[in-house]
Design a protein around this motif. Structure first.
Motif, mmCIF file in Angstrom:
data_model
loop_
_atom_site.group_PDB
_atom_site.id
_atom_site.type_symbol
_atom_site.label_atom_id
_atom_site.label_comp_id
_atom_site.label_asym_id
_atom_site.label_seq_id
_atom_site.Cartn_x
_atom_site.Cartn_y
_atom_site.Cartn_z
ATOM 1 N N LYS A 180 0.817 -1.213 0.000
ATOM 2 C CA LYS A 180 0.000 0.000 0.000
ATOM 3 C C LYS A 180 0.855 1.269 0.000
ATOM 4 O O LYS A 180 0.334 2.376 -0.138
ATOM 5 C CB LYS A 180 -0.933 0.006 1.217
ATOM 6 C CG LYS A 180 -1.999 -1.092 1.191
ATOM 7 C CD LYS A 180 -2.882 -1.037 2.427
ATOM 8 C CE LYS A 180 -4.005 -2.058 2.365
ATOM 9 N NZ LYS A 180 -4.999 -1.727 1.316
ATOM 10 N N ILE A 181 2.163 1.106 0.188
ATOM 11 C CA ILE A 181 3.058 2.261 0.196
ATOM 12 C C ILE A 181 3.378 2.641 -1.248
ATOM 13 O O ILE A 181 4.043 1.904 -1.961
ATOM 14 C CB ILE A 181 4.365 1.945 0.954
ATOM 15 C CG1 ILE A 181 4.057 1.550 2.404
ATOM 16 C CG2 ILE A 181 5.302 3.150 0.920
ATOM 17 C CD1 ILE A 181 5.266 1.023 3.165
ATOM 18 N N ALA A 182 2.881 3.819 -1.684
ATOM 19 C CA ALA A 182 3.145 4.284 -3.045
ATOM 20 C C ALA A 182 4.289 5.299 -3.048
ATOM 21 O O ALA A 182 5.255 5.172 -3.805
ATOM 22 C CB ALA A 182 1.878 4.899 -3.648
ATOM 23 N N VAL B 82 2.488 7.700 6.157
ATOM 24 C CA VAL B 82 2.697 7.423 7.569
ATOM 25 C C VAL B 82 2.037 6.078 7.885
ATOM 26 O O VAL B 82 0.920 5.799 7.443
ATOM 27 C CB VAL B 82 2.120 8.539 8.480
ATOM 28 C CG1 VAL B 82 0.641 8.752 8.241
ATOM 29 C CG2 VAL B 82 2.365 8.229 9.946
ATOM 30 N N MET B 83 2.767 5.232 8.597
ATOM 31 C CA MET B 83 2.232 3.937 8.992
ATOM 32 C C MET B 83 2.151 3.900 10.520
ATOM 33 O O MET B 83 3.157 4.057 11.204
ATOM 34 C CB MET B 83 3.114 2.788 8.484
ATOM 35 C CG MET B 83 2.577 1.395 8.875
ATOM 36 S SD MET B 83 3.633 0.030 8.282
ATOM 37 C CE MET B 83 3.359 0.127 6.510
ATOM 38 N N VAL B 84 0.942 3.714 11.017
ATOM 39 C CA VAL B 84 0.713 3.603 12.460
ATOM 40 C C VAL B 84 0.498 2.129 12.785
ATOM 41 O O VAL B 84 -0.394 1.490 12.222
ATOM 42 C CB VAL B 84 -0.510 4.428 12.893
ATOM 43 C CG1 VAL B 84 -0.757 4.275 14.391
ATOM 44 C CG2 VAL B 84 -0.323 5.894 12.532
ATOM 45 N N VAL C 262 10.694 -0.469 6.214
ATOM 46 C CA VAL C 262 9.681 0.560 5.947
ATOM 47 C C VAL C 262 10.185 1.922 6.401
ATOM 48 O O VAL C 262 10.072 2.928 5.685
ATOM 49 C CB VAL C 262 8.360 0.187 6.661
ATOM 50 C CG1 VAL C 262 7.420 1.394 6.707
ATOM 51 C CG2 VAL C 262 7.683 -0.975 5.951
ATOM 52 N N HIS C 263 10.748 1.974 7.586
ATOM 53 C CA HIS C 263 11.252 3.243 8.139
ATOM 54 C C HIS C 263 12.363 3.818 7.270
ATOM 55 O O HIS C 263 12.373 5.023 6.970
ATOM 56 C CB HIS C 263 11.758 3.001 9.564
ATOM 57 C CG HIS C 263 12.468 4.174 10.168
ATOM 58 N ND1 HIS C 263 11.839 5.369 10.460
ATOM 59 C CD2 HIS C 263 13.777 4.340 10.531
ATOM 60 C CE1 HIS C 263 12.711 6.203 10.980
ATOM 61 N NE2 HIS C 263 13.891 5.607 11.032
ATOM 62 N N ARG C 264 13.295 2.965 6.834
ATOM 63 C CA ARG C 264 14.434 3.448 6.052
ATOM 64 C C ARG C 264 14.036 3.819 4.626
ATOM 65 O O ARG C 264 14.779 4.532 3.947
ATOM 66 C CB ARG C 264 15.536 2.400 6.060
ATOM 67 C CG ARG C 264 16.193 2.305 7.434
ATOM 68 C CD ARG C 264 17.316 1.313 7.500
ATOM 69 N NE ARG C 264 17.972 1.361 8.805
ATOM 70 C CZ ARG C 264 18.860 0.495 9.238
ATOM 71 N NH1 ARG C 264 19.228 -0.511 8.450
ATOM 72 N NH2 ARG C 264 19.396 0.616 10.442
ATOM 73 N N SER C 265 12.874 3.379 4.189
ATOM 74 C CA SER C 265 12.414 3.761 2.847
ATOM 75 C C SER C 265 11.902 5.194 2.823
ATOM 76 O O SER C 265 11.679 5.762 1.751
ATOM 77 C CB SER C 265 11.303 2.814 2.384
ATOM 78 O OG SER C 265 10.096 3.056 3.103
ATOM 79 N N GLY C 266 11.707 5.786 4.013
ATOM 80 C CA GLY C 266 11.222 7.163 4.082
ATOM 81 C C GLY C 266 9.839 7.291 4.674
ATOM 82 O O GLY C 266 9.341 8.401 4.874
ATOM 83 N N VAL C 267 9.206 6.166 4.964
ATOM 84 C CA VAL C 267 7.880 6.185 5.580
ATOM 85 C C VAL C 267 7.993 6.675 7.022
ATOM 86 O O VAL C 267 8.938 6.323 7.730
ATOM 87 C CB VAL C 267 7.236 4.774 5.545
ATOM 88 C CG1 VAL C 267 5.963 4.721 6.386
ATOM 89 C CG2 VAL C 267 6.935 4.367 4.107
ATOM 90 N N LYS C 268 7.049 7.511 7.443
ATOM 91 C CA LYS C 268 6.973 7.913 8.849
ATOM 92 C C LYS C 268 6.294 6.770 9.609
ATOM 93 O O LYS C 268 5.098 6.544 9.484
ATOM 94 C CB LYS C 268 6.144 9.196 8.982
ATOM 95 C CG LYS C 268 5.789 9.607 10.411
ATOM 96 C CD LYS C 268 6.995 10.066 11.192
ATOM 97 C CE LYS C 268 6.569 10.638 12.544
ATOM 98 N NZ LYS C 268 7.709 11.059 13.373
#
Length: 468
Positions: free
Chosen positions: A384-386, A392-394, A415-421
């Motif tokens: 779901k990460i485009a 932001v992923m909670v 996920v975090h290192r890909s730039g997602v909050k």
């Protein structure tokens, strides 16, 4: 020493007597009698005749109603019969600065009588079956206890977004204890019988403990009982949503977008600027200002489309956080340019995104389980990460996995290192007490994504900062 406290005091504390000698103060003895009687009744339901008669004498001498000593009489009933006492319970146990003249001992006795009443009603919950009326009465008394500490009803128990002072120490631990008593009372109810009776069901006050029981038992309900259960869940969801929506709407949304013309409506009229720009049109002879142009404020905001992915552990231990975050997700889903996705998991994962706008529908589709398989949920969430920078992923969980801690952490790290909050959440309640797997807590902190545990306002703040 003669004490002048025999007149009825109503909601006004008695005035201290003049100091006549240096002997033991009878007020201290009276206060101790009231508190010894409270402790005796809390640990042994059998009355202690000496303490009962001594307490009765104290209350009568204070001019207070004897119903304060009867745990079978609710605080609501006392206040209805003696409305002058309503304000007396407000902030009753909140700390007060000491007067320059020292302790006001007669007033301490008076306060002890009121405090003993509310404490006994809340903490002496009895045994055996609990009726809907009994639960509602306890919840009302618990609300009076919260008021006594200077909180709004629900401010200590959690689940409704209640507000109150910044609590610490022993008082902060009171909320979970009240929640445990409430949950125990709900477990003693013949809930299915109550739900099948519309009159009894109408007496139920929605609470987190009750909602948990309804969610656990919903598959066993049908007909009238199921309809009443749904009605209670809907009421609770709407109450919490109203509070959370107010908190979310307090935030400004992005920077002003001056490329969009301001709406020419009265609420946007910039009166100060309009007067300033038209000062050249002032007529001294007529003493009148002619306005040939109106100026309006820009209210449109620059916003970047954002994606919010909420992953909720639906194991039984996380029901409080699950309910709050499901409601919160629906509120953010209603904001412009926020694309919300919702996933629930235990040993399976389910994509609840089609129903994210209706938390009531989401909760009815959840199945409170016992196990956790985080990697399975991560496998559903990552596609779901485009655009990572705008995502932001909670992740709401206690992070106790079935021997799969390392795979889940590796997924979180990626996920975090890909730039997602990435925002890990251990608890989003008013009480803030939640056990989180220490292994995860340490590693997530080292990763720069510490686990949020506490009032749901913390999560609201984090999401507003990123999404608005």
């Amino acid at each position: 020493m003669t004490e002048h406290i025999s007149e009825p005091v109503g909601a006004t504390a008695p005035t201290p007597a003049a100091d006549g000698d240096d002997g033991p103060d009878p007020c201290d003895n009276r206060r101790q009698v009231l508190y010894w009687r409270l402790l005796a009744r809390l640990f042994d339901h059998e009355e202690q005749p000496a303490l009962e008669s001594a307490s009765l004498a104290v209350v009568e001498d204070l001019g207070l109603p004897t119903a304060l000593l009867d745990p079978g009489v609710s605080v609501d009933t006392v206040v209805q019969r003696h409305p002058e006492l309503a304000d007396a319970f407000e902030g009753l146990m909140a700390p007060e600065p000491e007067e320059d003249g020292g302790r006001d001992r007669p007033t301490e006795v008076w306060r002890a009588a009121l405090a003993s009443k509310v404490l006994l009603n809340v903490f002496s919950s009895g045994s055996g079956a609990v009726t809907a009326e009994g639960l509602s009465r306890w919840q009302s008394d618990a609300g009076w206890l919260e008021r006594a500490f200077g909180c709004e009803p629900g401010g200590l128990r959690g689940g409704r977004g209640g507000s109150g002072p910044d609590l610490g120490g022993a008082l902060a631990a009171l909320g979970p204890e009240l929640g445990a008593i409430e949950a125990e009372l709900v477990s003693r109810m013949r809930l299915r019988e109550v739900l099948a009776d519309p009159v009894l069901a109408a007496r139920l006050t929605p609470s987190m403990s009750l909602i948990e029981q309804l969610l656990r038992d919903k598959s066993n309900l049908s007909g009238v009982a199921l309809a009443n259960a749904k009605s209670l869940i809907r009421r609770y969801v709407d109450e919490v949503a109203e509070v959370l929506r107010t908190q979310v709407e307090k935030a400004t949304v992005g920077e002003v977008d001056r490329s969009v013309p301001p709406k020419r409506v009265f609420r946007n009229l910039d009166l100060d600027r309009t007067l300033w720009k038209n000062l050249t049109n002032w007529s001294p002879e007529e003493e009148r200002l002619y306005v040939d142009r109106l100026y309006y404020r820009h209210t449109a905001r620059k916003t970047t489309p954002q994606r919010l992915i909420v992953v909720v552990d639906q194991s039984g231990s996380m029901v409080d956080s699950m309910v709050n975050c499901t409601i919160l997700a629906s509120i953010f889903a209603g904001l412009p340019k926020v694309d919300v996705h919702l996933i629930a998991y235990d040993t399976r994962s389910i994509d609840l995104t089609p129903w994210v706008h209706d938390p009531f529908d989401v909760l009815l589709r959840t199945n409170l389980g016992g196990g956790n398989d985080g990697p399975l949920a991560m496998a559903m969430a990552r596609p779901k990460i485009a655009e990572p920078k705008n995502t932001v992923m909670v992740w709401i969980s206690d992070f106790y996995e079935f021997n799969r801690s390392q795979p889940l952490f590796e997924g979180i790290e990626a996920v975090h290192r890909s730039g997602v909050k990435f925002i890990p959440v251990g608890s989003v309640t008013s009480s803030g007490r939640q056990e989180v797997n220490p292994w995860f807590r340490e590693r997530l902190k080292a990763l720069g994504t510490p686990v949020i545990s506490g009032h749901i306002n913390k999560l609201v703040h984090e999401l507003k900062t990123f999404l608005t």
